[in-house]
Design a protein around this motif. Structure first.
Motif, mmCIF file in Angstrom:
data_model
loop_
_atom_site.group_PDB
_atom_site.id
_atom_site.type_symbol
_atom_site.label_atom_id
_atom_site.label_comp_id
_atom_site.label_asym_id
_atom_site.label_seq_id
_atom_site.Cartn_x
_atom_site.Cartn_y
_atom_site.Cartn_z
ATOM 1 N N SER A 12 36.550 37.223 40.123
ATOM 2 C CA SER A 12 36.559 38.115 41.282
ATOM 3 C C SER A 12 37.529 39.258 41.053
ATOM 4 O O SER A 12 38.615 39.076 40.491
ATOM 5 C CB SER A 12 36.946 37.350 42.552
ATOM 6 O OG SER A 12 38.166 36.648 42.371
ATOM 7 N N LEU A 13 37.118 40.443 41.459
ATOM 8 C CA LEU A 13 37.949 41.631 41.351
ATOM 9 C C LEU A 13 38.921 41.645 42.521
ATOM 10 O O LEU A 13 38.519 41.471 43.679
ATOM 11 C CB LEU A 13 37.059 42.873 41.388
ATOM 12 C CG LEU A 13 37.635 44.193 40.873
ATOM 13 C CD1 LEU A 13 37.964 44.091 39.390
ATOM 14 C CD2 LEU A 13 36.651 45.322 41.142
ATOM 15 N N TRP A 50 32.647 41.754 45.239
ATOM 16 C CA TRP A 50 33.844 41.435 44.447
ATOM 17 C C TRP A 50 33.536 40.563 43.229
ATOM 18 O O TRP A 50 34.379 40.410 42.361
ATOM 19 C CB TRP A 50 34.842 40.676 45.333
ATOM 20 C CG TRP A 50 34.154 39.630 46.156
ATOM 21 C CD1 TRP A 50 33.700 38.407 45.732
ATOM 22 C CD2 TRP A 50 33.783 39.740 47.521
ATOM 23 N NE1 TRP A 50 33.076 37.741 46.756
ATOM 24 C CE2 TRP A 50 33.115 38.540 47.877
ATOM 25 C CE3 TRP A 50 33.968 40.721 48.500
ATOM 26 C CZ2 TRP A 50 32.616 38.294 49.158
ATOM 27 C CZ3 TRP A 50 33.479 40.473 49.775
ATOM 28 C CH2 TRP A 50 32.808 39.277 50.084
ATOM 29 N N ALA A 90 31.001 44.147 36.800
ATOM 30 C CA ALA A 90 31.061 44.218 38.260
ATOM 31 C C ALA A 90 29.860 45.001 38.784
ATOM 32 O O ALA A 90 29.263 45.805 38.074
ATOM 33 C CB ALA A 90 32.359 44.887 38.704
ATOM 34 N N SER A 122 40.743 48.704 40.327
ATOM 35 C CA SER A 122 41.489 47.527 39.881
ATOM 36 C C SER A 122 41.166 47.223 38.422
ATOM 37 O O SER A 122 40.039 47.409 37.965
ATOM 38 C CB SER A 122 41.141 46.311 40.741
ATOM 39 O OG SER A 122 41.776 45.142 40.246
ATOM 40 N N ASP A 123 42.179 46.720 37.706
ATOM 41 C CA ASP A 123 41.985 46.261 36.335
ATOM 42 C C ASP A 123 42.325 44.779 36.197
ATOM 43 O O ASP A 123 42.623 44.300 35.109
ATOM 44 C CB ASP A 123 42.831 47.094 35.357
ATOM 45 C CG ASP A 123 44.320 47.103 35.695
ATOM 46 O OD1 ASP A 123 44.715 46.488 36.718
ATOM 47 O OD2 ASP A 123 45.102 47.718 34.951
ATOM 48 N N VAL A 139 32.377 39.007 39.725
ATOM 49 C CA VAL A 139 32.344 39.542 38.366
ATOM 50 C C VAL A 139 31.695 38.517 37.448
ATOM 51 O O VAL A 139 31.933 37.310 37.577
ATOM 52 C CB VAL A 139 33.781 39.846 37.888
ATOM 53 C CG1 VAL A 139 33.831 40.127 36.393
ATOM 54 C CG2 VAL A 139 34.356 41.033 38.659
ATOM 55 N N VAL A 145 41.087 40.763 37.159
ATOM 56 C CA VAL A 145 40.069 39.814 37.595
ATOM 57 C C VAL A 145 40.702 38.429 37.694
ATOM 58 O O VAL A 145 41.443 38.005 36.801
ATOM 59 C CB VAL A 145 38.887 39.776 36.602
ATOM 60 C CG1 VAL A 145 37.920 38.634 36.930
ATOM 61 C CG2 VAL A 145 38.151 41.115 36.607
ATOM 62 N N PRO A 196 37.080 44.880 46.180
ATOM 63 C CA PRO A 196 37.944 43.730 45.916
ATOM 64 C C PRO A 196 37.810 42.697 47.028
ATOM 65 O O PRO A 196 37.444 43.023 48.155
ATOM 66 C CB PRO A 196 39.338 44.346 45.915
ATOM 67 C CG PRO A 196 39.231 45.462 46.916
ATOM 68 C CD PRO A 196 37.828 46.031 46.726
#
Length: 284
Positions: A64-65, A49, A96, A75-76, A51, A78, A148
């Motif tokens: 983190s995503l 997860w 990521a 997912s868009d 980033v 963070v 995620p």
């Protein structure tokens, strides 16, 4: 994390509708007794997860995503620290699936940021409400190396003494000049609020129990450092899955005795995070 890292400095959303800790997640680090300051490499793909936030290809903060839809494997959004994006970031990207930033693996993905939103009550002088969202230009699809992180239930508390894992590409010693190209990790225990508050009061800094918590060792030696800011601090829940309880926020120096690192308490902001996801995300 920091040098009151300039009081700049310190793990995602499983579903906007309510279940915050029930989705499956990949296995992660088996051993957490390792430091970022001092330098121990994380096991590749053990923090799927995490980033790396970068400006024009240069790492400066973590993130983190988080999951934005229970039905879409992408997912868009963070999650990071407000102080990472407070002054605006031109050329901001999120990477990521990374481990060695100098040697990208096949599954690494980099996406341009479309917008950043920090908490409306964030105070750069006290670092209170140090939390922000980065909306990406396009969603990042989940894979075997990109997943995620789960978020805690609103208001959840982490027990004193519980040990969590923080990871990042930040400095490996206080006063260093270069961040690490390799993802590092450290395991540190939660310190009782009274102990943290008294230690920071001597530095003229107020620690808000609802919004912050401290983690580290009395003798110091293990901590996050500059460049780790905004990154996730994760703990294993009763089901053996990892949940992001903290965001690397700030501290006085790195790994100093009697001065644990300070983390944004994610459970205090679940409602705000949900609102931002519903407003900003294009994933449905």
């Amino acid at each position: 994390m920091r040098s009151v890292w300039a009081v700049v400095a310190a793990v995602g959303l499983s579903g906007c509708g309510g279940e915050l800790v029930e989705h499956e997640q990949v296995a992660v680090v088996d051993s957490v007794g390792q430091e970022i300051v001092g330098g121990v490499e994380a096991r590749p793909n053990s923090h799927p997860w995490i980033v790396s936030l970068q400006e024009y290809g240069s790492h400066f903060c973590g993130g983190s995503l988080i999951r934005v839809s229970a039905n879409v494997e992408a997912s868009d959004i963070v999650l990071t620290a407000a102080h990472c994006v407070y002054d605006g970031n031109s050329g901001l990207t999120a990477t990521a699936g990374a481990h060695n930033l100098d040697s990208p693996p096949a599954g690494q993905v980099t996406v341009q940021a479309a917008r950043t939103v920090y908490h409306p009550r964030y105070d750069p002088d006290t670092t209170l409400h140090d939390i922000a969202i980065v909306k990406l230009e396009r969603p990042i699809r989940f894979s075997s190396t990109i997943q995620p992180i789960l978020l805690p239930a609103a208001g959840a508390q982490v027990a004193d003494g519980a040990e969590g894992t923080v990871a990042g590409w930040g400095l490996t010693r206080e006063g260093g000049y270069d961040t690490s190209s390799i993802l590092m990790q450290v395991g540190v225990p939660v310190v009782p609020h009274r102990t943290v508050a008294e230690a920071y009061a001597r530095e003229g800094i107020d620690i808000d129990k609802a919004a912050m918590f401290g983690a580290g060792y009395t003798q110091g030696g293990k901590d996050s450092c500059q460049g780790d800011s905004g990154g996730p601090f994760v703990f294993k829940n009763g089901s053996g899955k990892y949940v992001q309880q903290g965001i690397v926020s700030f501290g006085v120096g790195c790994a100093r005795a009697g001065l644990p690192g300070i983390y944004t308490r994610v459970s205090n902001y679940i409602g705000w995070i949900r609102t931002q996801v519903q407003t900003l995300s294009s994933v449905r």
